[in-house]
Enzyme design. Structure first.
Site, PDB file in Angstrom:
ATOM      1  N   GLU A  48     -18.791  22.201 -16.567  1.00 58.57           N
ATOM      2  CA  GLU A  48     -19.209  20.893 -17.072  1.00 58.57           C
ATOM      3  C   GLU A  48     -18.445  19.792 -16.351  1.00 58.57           C
ATOM      4  O   GLU A  48     -19.005  18.737 -16.006  1.00 58.57           O
ATOM      5  CB  GLU A  48     -18.972  20.805 -18.578  1.00 58.57           C
ATOM      6  CG  GLU A  48     -19.875  21.718 -19.399  1.00 58.57           C
ATOM      7  CD  GLU A  48     -19.573  21.613 -20.889  1.00 58.57           C
ATOM      8  OE1 GLU A  48     -19.456  20.482 -21.397  1.00 58.57           O
ATOM      9  OE2 GLU A  48     -19.449  22.669 -21.537  1.00 58.57           O
ATOM     10  N   LYS A  83     -16.673  28.480 -31.089  1.00 58.03           N
ATOM     11  CA  LYS A  83     -17.155  27.965 -29.805  1.00 58.03           C
ATOM     12  C   LYS A  83     -16.417  28.576 -28.613  1.00 58.03           C
ATOM     13  O   LYS A  83     -15.219  28.809 -28.656  1.00 58.03           O
ATOM     14  CB  LYS A  83     -17.015  26.444 -29.749  1.00 58.03           C
ATOM     15  CG  LYS A  83     -17.915  25.683 -30.693  1.00 58.03           C
ATOM     16  CD  LYS A  83     -19.386  25.851 -30.331  1.00 58.03           C
ATOM     17  CE  LYS A  83     -19.744  25.269 -28.979  1.00 58.03           C
ATOM     18  NZ  LYS A  83     -19.528  23.811 -28.899  1.00 58.03           N
ATOM     19  N   THR A 125     -39.303  26.716 -11.726  1.00 58.63           N
ATOM     20  CA  THR A 125     -39.625  25.413 -11.156  1.00 58.63           C
ATOM     21  C   THR A 125     -39.943  24.503 -12.344  1.00 58.63           C
ATOM     22  O   THR A 125     -40.529  24.951 -13.337  1.00 58.63           O
ATOM     23  CB  THR A 125     -40.833  25.451 -10.202  1.00 58.63           C
ATOM     24  OG1 THR A 125     -41.993  25.873 -10.916  1.00 58.63           O
ATOM     25  CG2 THR A 125     -40.578  26.396  -9.039  1.00 58.63           C
ATOM     26  N   HIS A 126     -39.516  23.253 -12.246  1.00 56.03           N
ATOM     27  CA  HIS A 126     -39.657  22.307 -13.370  1.00 56.03           C
ATOM     28  C   HIS A 126     -38.963  22.832 -14.631  1.00 56.03           C
ATOM     29  O   HIS A 126     -39.341  22.451 -15.747  1.00 56.03           O
ATOM     30  CB  HIS A 126     -41.134  22.023 -13.682  1.00 56.03           C
ATOM     31  CG  HIS A 126     -41.941  21.627 -12.494  1.00 56.03           C
ATOM     32  ND1 HIS A 126     -41.963  20.346 -11.995  1.00 56.03           N
ATOM     33  CD2 HIS A 126     -42.756  22.364 -11.684  1.00 56.03           C
ATOM     34  CE1 HIS A 126     -42.762  20.299 -10.936  1.00 56.03           C
ATOM     35  NE2 HIS A 126     -43.245  21.510 -10.719  1.00 56.03           N
ATOM     36  N   SER A 130       0.818  -1.212   0.000  1.00 58.36           N
ATOM     37  CA  SER A 130       0.000   0.000   0.000  1.00 58.36           C
ATOM     38  C   SER A 130       0.852   1.262   0.000  1.00 58.36           C
ATOM     39  O   SER A 130       0.306   2.373   0.016  1.00 58.36           O
ATOM     40  CB  SER A 130      -0.937   0.014   1.215  1.00 58.36           C
ATOM     41  OG  SER A 130      -0.185  -0.018   2.421  1.00 58.36           O
ATOM     42  N   TYR A 172     -10.463  -6.252  12.756  1.00 61.73           N
ATOM     43  CA  TYR A 172      -9.795  -5.760  11.559  1.00 61.73           C
ATOM     44  C   TYR A 172      -9.735  -6.838  10.481  1.00 61.73           C
ATOM     45  O   TYR A 172      -9.535  -8.017  10.761  1.00 61.73           O
ATOM     46  CB  TYR A 172      -8.371  -5.291  11.883  1.00 61.73           C
ATOM     47  CG  TYR A 172      -7.633  -4.796  10.654  1.00 61.73           C
ATOM     48  CD1 TYR A 172      -7.872  -3.516  10.153  1.00 61.73           C
ATOM     49  CD2 TYR A 172      -6.747  -5.620   9.963  1.00 61.73           C
ATOM     50  CE1 TYR A 172      -7.226  -3.068   9.012  1.00 61.73           C
ATOM     51  CE2 TYR A 172      -6.096  -5.182   8.821  1.00 61.73           C
ATOM     52  CZ  TYR A 172      -6.347  -3.906   8.347  1.00 61.73           C
ATOM     53  OH  TYR A 172      -5.716  -3.465   7.207  1.00 61.73           O
ATOM     54  N   ASN A 225     -16.730  27.456 -24.619  1.00 67.88           N
ATOM     55  CA  ASN A 225     -17.417  26.491 -23.760  1.00 67.88           C
ATOM     56  C   ASN A 225     -17.099  26.705 -22.278  1.00 67.88           C
ATOM     57  O   ASN A 225     -15.946  26.930 -21.923  1.00 67.88           O
ATOM     58  CB  ASN A 225     -17.009  25.065 -24.135  1.00 67.88           C
ATOM     59  CG  ASN A 225     -17.311  24.740 -25.583  1.00 67.88           C
ATOM     60  OD1 ASN A 225     -18.329  25.154 -26.124  1.00 67.88           O
ATOM     61  ND2 ASN A 225     -16.415  24.000 -26.217  1.00 67.88           N
ATOM     62  N   SER A 249     -13.196  24.949 -29.198  1.00 68.72           N
ATOM     63  CA  SER A 249     -13.386  23.686 -29.914  1.00 68.72           C
ATOM     64  C   SER A 249     -12.229  23.465 -30.877  1.00 68.72           C
ATOM     65  O   SER A 249     -11.727  24.408 -31.481  1.00 68.72           O
ATOM     66  CB  SER A 249     -14.709  23.706 -30.687  1.00 68.72           C
ATOM     67  OG  SER A 249     -14.766  22.665 -31.641  1.00 68.72           O
TER      68      SER A 249
END
Length: 525
Positions: A351, A344, A216-217, A84, A378, A346, A338
Site C-alpha cells: 500500500e 486484521k 481486462t477492465h 544549502s 545559471y 494488512n 490493526s
C-alpha cells in the site's frame, strides 16, 4: 515622521482597548495589568528583532570566500534562507573527487606547482576521512558543501588551498558533483531493479503450471499462467533499467572547466579532468554545461515510470491479498495489524509502495516547474534541484527494496485460485479460435460463442458442460474435438504465438530470464 509611523502602527491594537479603559476605573492596577501584559507580549518579538543591544548582536561572521567587494555580511535570515549545506553535504565524496581531478590537471598544466597539488590532495583525503568518521563540522555560514570543503582545506593546508579554485566556478563545480552523484544513484537503482527481477523470476519458478484468471477492465478475460503475469512485471522493470542506462549515457559528460558560464582564458585541459572522473567527454558548450538540468529531468522521469510500475504491482497484490480475491497470503514478516481490529492482517508495504509513487511523480513535477521559465545561464533557482532529486532516489530505492522483500514472502493460494477459475467463461476466446480454425470468419465465430455463453448462463453451467447437441444447434461446425479447446487448462495449452501464455512459450521465457539474471534454477522449488 518616525514617531508618526510608530504611532500609526500601534493604533489598530490599542484603539479597541482604549475605549474600554476610558469608561472604567483605572485605580486598581490588577484591572490594567492583564491588558498591558498582553500588549507588551505582543510587541516583544518586534523589539527583539530590531534591537541593537550587545546581547542580541550576532557574533562576527567568517568572511565569505566570495566577499571581496562586500562591506557588510548577509543577515542571519538571508544566510539561513540561502544555505544549502543542510542537504547538499551528501555530495561531499563527489566534490572531493572533482577537486582532486581539477588540482591534478592544474598541476599538469603548470597553473599550480606539483607541491601545491600534493598538499591539496593530502588535505582533501584528510577532510574525507573526517567527514566519514563524523568528525567534520558543517558550517551554515560557509553556505554549501563546496565552500565548507574549500574553507576547511584552507584551514588545513593554507595557501595552496587558495589556488584550487583556479579556472573553476561553483557553477561548473556543482554540476560536476551532481552528475557524478546521479551517475552513482542510477547504478544503485539499476541494482535494486535487478534484485526485484530476480525475486519475481524465482517466484515464477516456484509456481510452475499455476493458472490464474487474467483480467481486462478488472473483469475476468482469459486464463493465463501466473508465471506469465509475473514475467510481465519483469519485462516492465527491464525497460525501466534501460531508460536509466540511456539517461546515464546522456548525463555522463563533464561540465568542469565551463566555469561560471563562458569558460576561461587559462590553459586548462578539460579532457584530462573528464577522463579522470570517468566521463565520456567534456560538455561542448560552456553555457549549456552550467544552465541545463535536462539530465535530472530525464532521471526523475525514469524514476516516475518505475514508480508507476511498482504502484501497479502494489495495487494488484493488495487486491489479491483481500478476502474477496484471496489469491495470495503475505507472511507475517511483511504484514501489519490493526490497532483496534485484532483479526486484521494488512499488506501495508505494498500500500505504501502505491502511495509513495505520488512522491516520486511530485519530485519530477517540482523539477519541471523549477526549470520551465529560467533564462540562460545559471540562476540560483537551480539550487532547488537537489532536494527533489535526493528524495526521488531515496523513495524509489525504498520502493524497489520493499517490493522485492514482499515478493520473497508471499504464497499463492492454489485451492482458492482453482475454485475461482470456473467463473467468467475464460475459455470463450479459445472457443472462437476453434471456429476460426474450422473456417468460420472471426466476427461470425464471435457471435456464435456469445450465444453459447448466453446459453450457459441460462443453464447455469460452463462451456465445457454444454452437450455437443447444444453446440450444434448454435452451429453445425461444432464437432467432438471442440472439447479439446474447453476448460482453462486446455485453453492455455492452445496458446502458441510468440509472447503468449502457452506452457512452452512461458517456459522458454523463464529459461531466458533465469540465464540473464544468473539464477540457479536448482535452488528454486
Amino acid at each position: 515622521m518616525e514617531s508618526l509611523r510608530s504611532s500609526s502602527l500601534q493604533t489598530p491594537f490599542f484603539s479597541s482597548q482604549s475605549t474600554v479603559l476610558s469608561n472604567k476605573s483605572v485605580s486598581n492596577p490588577r484591572t490594567i495589568s492583564p491588558l498591558m501584559h498582553r500588549a507588551k507580549s505582543r510587541f516583544e518579538p518586534l523589539r527583539c528583532t530590531t534591537s541593537h543591544s550587545s546581547e542580541t548582536e550576532a557574533k562576527p561572521k567568517e568572511t565569505k570566500l566570495w566577499g571581496g567587494r562586500f562591506e557588510d555580511s548577509v543577515t542571519d535570515i538571508v544566510e539561513k534562507f540561502t544555505e544549502s549545506i543542510s542537504f547538499d553535504k551528501q555530495l561531499y565524496k563527489h566534490d572531493i573527487m572533482g577537486s582532486k581531478a581539477h588540482a591534478s590537471m592544474l598541476a599538469e598544466q603548470g597553473l599550480i606547482s606539483f607541491s601545491d597539488r600534493d598538499s591539496i590532495l593530502k588535505g582533501l583525503d584528510e577532510i574525507e576521512r573526517r567527514i566519514e568518521a563524523g568528525e567534520f563540522v558543517w558550517r551554515t555560514d560557509r553556505e554549501d558543501v563546496h565552500m565548507n570543503i574549500e574553507a576547511a582545506l584552507t584551514d588545513l593546508v593554507g595557501e595552496p588551498a587558495k589556488k584550487l579554485h583556479t579556472a573553476r566556478s561553483r557553477n561548473d563545480q556543482v554540476l560536476t558533483d551532481f552528475r557524478l552523484w546521479c551517475r552513482d544513484a542510477i547504478d544503485r537503482i539499476i541494482s535494486s531493479i535487478r534484485h526485484l527481477q530476480v525475486a519475481l523470476v524465482k517466484l515464477a519458478l516456484n509456481n510452475e503450471g499455476l493458472i490464474i484468471p487474467g483480467y481486462t477492465h478488472l473483469q475476468r478475460a482469459q486464463p493465463v499462467l501466473l508465471q506469465h503475469l509475473l514475467l510481465a512485471y519483469v519485462e516492465q522493470l527491464d525497460r525501466d533499467a534501460g531508460r536509466l542506462l540511456d539517461c546515464r549515457a546522456r548525463l555522463n559528460f563533464c561540465p568542469l572547466g565551463a566555469c561560471a558560464l563562458a569558460g576561461t582564458g587559462l590553459p586548462i585541459d578539460r579532457f584530462m579532468t573528464s577522463e579522470a572522473l570517468g566521463f565520456t567527454a567534456p560538455m561542448r558548450n560552456s553555457i549549456d554545461a552550467v544552465s541545463d538540468r535536462d539530465f535530472v529531468l530525464e532521471f526523475l522521469s525514469a524514476n516516475s515510470i518505475i514508480a508507476v510500475h511498482l504502484s501497479r504491482i502494489g495495487e494488484e497484490w493488495v487486491l489479491w491479498a483481500s478476502e474477496e480475491f484471496g489469491f495470495i497470503t503475505p507472511s507475517d514478516s511483511v504484514s501489519t495489524g490493526s490497532s483496534i481490529m485484532p483479526q486484521k492482517k494488512n499488506p501495508d508495504p505494498m500500500e505504501l509502495v502505491r502511495g509513495k509513487s505520488a512522491r516520486v511523480i511530485g519530485d519530477l513535477v517540482t523539477l519541471l516547474t523549477l526549470c520551465k521559465g529560467l533564462p540562460l545561464a545559471y540562476n540560483r533557482d537551480l539550487q532547488e534541484d537537489k532536494e527533489p532529486t535526493f528524495d526521488s532516489v531515496k523513495t524509489i530505492t525504498g520502493m524497489l527494496e520493499v517490493s522485492a522483500e514482499f515478493a520473497q514472502n508471499i504464497t499463492f493460494n492454489d485451492k482458492r485460485i482453482q475454485k475461482a477459475l470456473p467463473a467468467g467463461y475464460l475459455d470463450a476466446t479459445t472457443l472462437a479460435d476453434y471456429l476460426v480454425k474450422k473456417g468460420i470468419p472471426f466476427r461470425t465465430s464471435h457471435d456464435i460463442v456469445g450465444r453459447s455463453v448466453a446459453l450457459c448462463v441460462s443453464k447455469n453451467c460452463q462451456l465445457q458442460d454444454l452437450s455437443l447437441e447444444d453446440m450444434r444447434n448454435l452451429s453445425p461446425v461444432f464437432d467432438s474435438d471442440v472439447y479439446e479447446f474447453l476448460g482453462v487448462e486446455n485453453a492455455v495449452k492452445k496458446f502458441s504465438s510468440y509472447g503468449s501464455t502457452g506452457f512452452a512459450r512461458v517456459a522458454d521465457q523463464l529459461n531466458d530470464w533465469a540465464a540473464k539474471l544468473e539464477i540457479n534454477k536448482s535452488t528454486c522449488h
